[in-house]
Scaffold this motif. Structure first.
Motif, short mmCIF file in Angstrom:
data_model
loop_
_atom_site.label_atom_id
_atom_site.label_comp_id
_atom_site.label_asym_id
_atom_site.label_seq_id
_atom_site.Cartn_x
_atom_site.Cartn_y
_atom_site.Cartn_z
N ALA A 199 34.79 44.39 37.63
CA ALA A 199 34.87 44.34 39.10
C ALA A 199 34.26 45.61 39.71
CB ALA A 199 36.32 44.18 39.53
N VAL A 200 34.52 46.76 39.08
CA VAL A 200 33.94 48.01 39.56
C VAL A 200 32.42 47.97 39.46
CG1 VAL A 200 33.72 50.48 39.05
CG2 VAL A 200 35.98 49.40 39.03
N ARG A 201 31.91 47.44 38.34
CA ARG A 201 30.46 47.35 38.17
C ARG A 201 29.84 46.48 39.26
NH1 ARG A 201 27.04 43.67 36.38
NH2 ARG A 201 28.73 42.23 35.83
N LEU A 202 30.44 45.33 39.50
CA LEU A 202 29.91 44.43 40.52
C LEU A 202 29.96 45.06 41.91
CD1 LEU A 202 31.49 41.06 39.29
CD2 LEU A 202 29.08 41.69 39.25
N PHE A 203 31.03 45.79 42.19
CA PHE A 203 31.18 46.40 43.52
C PHE A 203 30.13 47.48 43.77
CE2 PHE A 203 33.01 49.69 46.31
CZ PHE A 203 33.26 48.92 47.45
N PHE A 237 31.79 50.66 29.46
CA PHE A 237 33.14 50.39 28.93
C PHE A 237 33.31 48.91 28.63
CE2 PHE A 237 37.49 48.96 29.67
CZ PHE A 237 38.18 49.75 28.76
N GLU A 238 32.88 48.06 29.55
CA GLU A 238 33.06 46.62 29.36
C GLU A 238 32.28 46.12 28.15
OE1 GLU A 238 32.50 42.47 29.39
OE2 GLU A 238 30.85 43.87 29.81
N ARG A 239 31.08 46.63 27.94
CA ARG A 239 30.24 46.16 26.85
C ARG A 239 30.75 46.66 25.50
NH1 ARG A 239 25.52 43.72 27.82
NH2 ARG A 239 24.78 44.35 25.76
N THR A 240 31.29 47.87 25.44
CA THR A 240 31.75 48.41 24.15
C THR A 240 33.11 47.87 23.73
OG1 THR A 240 32.62 50.35 25.33
CG2 THR A 240 30.44 50.56 24.33
N THR A 241 33.82 47.19 24.61
CA THR A 241 35.12 46.60 24.25
C THR A 241 35.09 45.08 24.27
OG1 THR A 241 35.84 46.72 26.58
CG2 THR A 241 36.38 48.58 25.16
#
Length: 468
Positions: free
Chosen positions: A22-26, A50-54
């Motif tokens: 959500a932070v990335r999209l914002f 962070f999203e991609r590594t998890t």
């Protein structure tokens, strides 16, 4: 227990991943003024990293919808032509223009070593303009219910024989890495019983035929630990609620951890550079990173029986090069191969299958006519570069296609008939063929072939990009 812990951690991080996304999209939304600032791009980059590594990466699609045949763009359709619980055979059917030749029929045997068959997307894409391509699409073991039974190395060989019989004798087989051993075994068994559907040629690429030759870190680990260690530490049951619940497997995340640890500094640097590309708004470089790691981080589980039998047979006991490998109690004898042409390909910098491990197949297949076998060592590439990348496209693939065209089905019979009918020389010694064998049984390069190879190498080093 480790598998359950891995699943728990993945589930526990789900809320954090959703928040990061959500932070990335914002902060990357073009309607948000912050998206154009250094701070906004930094926040978006950190959230995406962070999203991609998890994340758990699912099986990618091949996505090959068209190709170029004789300068004409034609549509490509994926179709399943053969299927069993642990594998399906995909055919990339091309809408060929009128009068265009189909080219050789190629069965690509993808490695069953943790990654999906889509790892060979670039290999398939390179061959599609010139050949009719099929590929083995192995199934993630954790998605196969226990009721479907077991799957071991013997079953792998049985699957290959059934595929050869389904496709017919005009097929050429390409084995990339791990399947080189079962492909050689399957062809040996078919030749021993004079099966009419034996492939016309086999191309073994970066395969562990004899891991006693230039052993790598992977080979040494297997010999040092022994099969008991792998059985105790690398095999575990599939956790609920996966379809393969309670099936004993070698988890893909363990295999991926091993691959990552071998070049950990390189992967850390790649992710650091990815973050900086996002901050600097370098979209092209960031997209290349996404494409590579979307494929590299997508892994599948292997059945425990297949994994353990492969480790013990290929990497610990070296049964095939010792002449001791058996398939369902029957000895596998590569000397029985007489009608199938053999091409082996290795990479100079391969740190998975050392130089000489694949070439060892020539010593085992001593009854293949000398002019029907060849070995090629590609300079300046590692394991991945043997079957993908710029040097594969420009230097390796053309050699494979030329070898297949030069060795159609029935070539061995023609060679034998010619040799029988040819008059014997009375005084002068017979000239050696271009692919004369060395004293060790392997193919020997002639002076002209070495010169050509040198020119190609020089050109590649001068013009070609750095290997991946």
């Amino acid at each position: 227990m480790y598998y359950q812990l891995y699943e728990f951690n993945h589930a526990a991080l789900q809320p954090a991943r959703a928040y990061a996304d959500a932070v990335r999209l914002f902060y990357s939304n073009p309607l948000n003024p912050m998206a154009q600032t250094y701070l906004g791009r930094t926040l978006a980059a950190g959230a995406e990293l962070f999203e991609r590594t998890t994340r758990r990466y699912t099986k990618p699609a091949f996505g090959l919808t068209e190709t170029n045949v004789n300068g004409v763009r034609v549509a490509v359709h994926e179709e399943i032509v053969w299927k069993k619980p642990f594998c399906q055979l995909l055919h990339f059917k091309r809408d060929l223009p009128e009068g265009a030749r189909r080219g050789p029929s190629i069965l690509m045997v993808a490695p069953m070593s943790g990654h999906y068959a889509t790892l060979l997307r670039g290999t398939v894409e390179t061959m599609l303009p010139y050949a009719d391509v099929y590929i083995t699409d192995w199934t993630d073991a954790r998605t196969v219910a226990l009721s479907e039974g077991m799957f071991d190395l013997d079953d792998f060989i049985d699957y290959l024989i059934e595929m050869f019989q389904h496709l017919g004798p005009d097929t050429h087989v390409m084995a990339v890495c791990q399947p080189s051993v079962p492909v050689l075994a399957a062809v040996s068994l078919m030749e021993a019983r004079k099966d009419k559907c034996t492939p016309a040629s086999m191309t073994l690429m970066g395969g562990p035929i004899d891991t006693r030759q230039n052993p790598t870190a992977v080979n040494k680990l297997a010999e040092e630990k022994g099969i008991g260690w792998f059985r105790e530490n690398a095999v575990m049951p599939v956790p609920w609620p996966n379809p393969g619940f309670m099936r004993m497997v070698y988890p893909g995340f363990l295999q991926l951890s091993g691959f990552m640890s071998m070049n950990l500094d390189r992967h850390i640097t790649a992710h650091k550079e990815f973050f900086m590309h996002l901050v600097k708004n370098d979209g092209d470089s960031a997209e290349k990173h996404r494409d590579f790691y979307d494929e590299y981080l997508a892994v599948m589980d292997l059945t425990a029986e297949f994994y353990l039998q492969t480790v013990e047979t290929v990497f610990i006991r070296h049964d095939l090069p010792k002449g001791q490998m058996k398939h369902r109690g029957k000895l596998v004898d590569p000397k029985a191969i007489r009608r199938v042409a053999l091409l082996t390909v290795e990479g100079e910098n391969d740190d998975i299958s050392g130089v000489g491990q694949t070439e060892a197949a020539h010593r085992l297949c001593e009854n293949i006519p000398a002019d029907m076998r060849h070995h090629y060592l590609q300079p300046a590439v590692g394991h991945y570069g043997v079957f993908n990348g710029s040097r594969f496209r420009s230097e390796i693939a053309p050699r494979i296609l030329d070898f297949m065209r030069s060795n159609p089905a029935g070539q061995a019979e023609k060679t034998s008939a010619t040799a029988t009918s040819a008059p014997k020389p009375r005084a002068a010694a017979p000239k050696k063929p271009a692919a004369a064998t060395s004293g060790k049984g392997g193919p020997r390069k002639t002076a002209s072939s070495r010169a050509k190879s040198g020119k190609a190498t020089t050109a590649a080093r001068r013009n070609g990009p750095k290997p991946a």
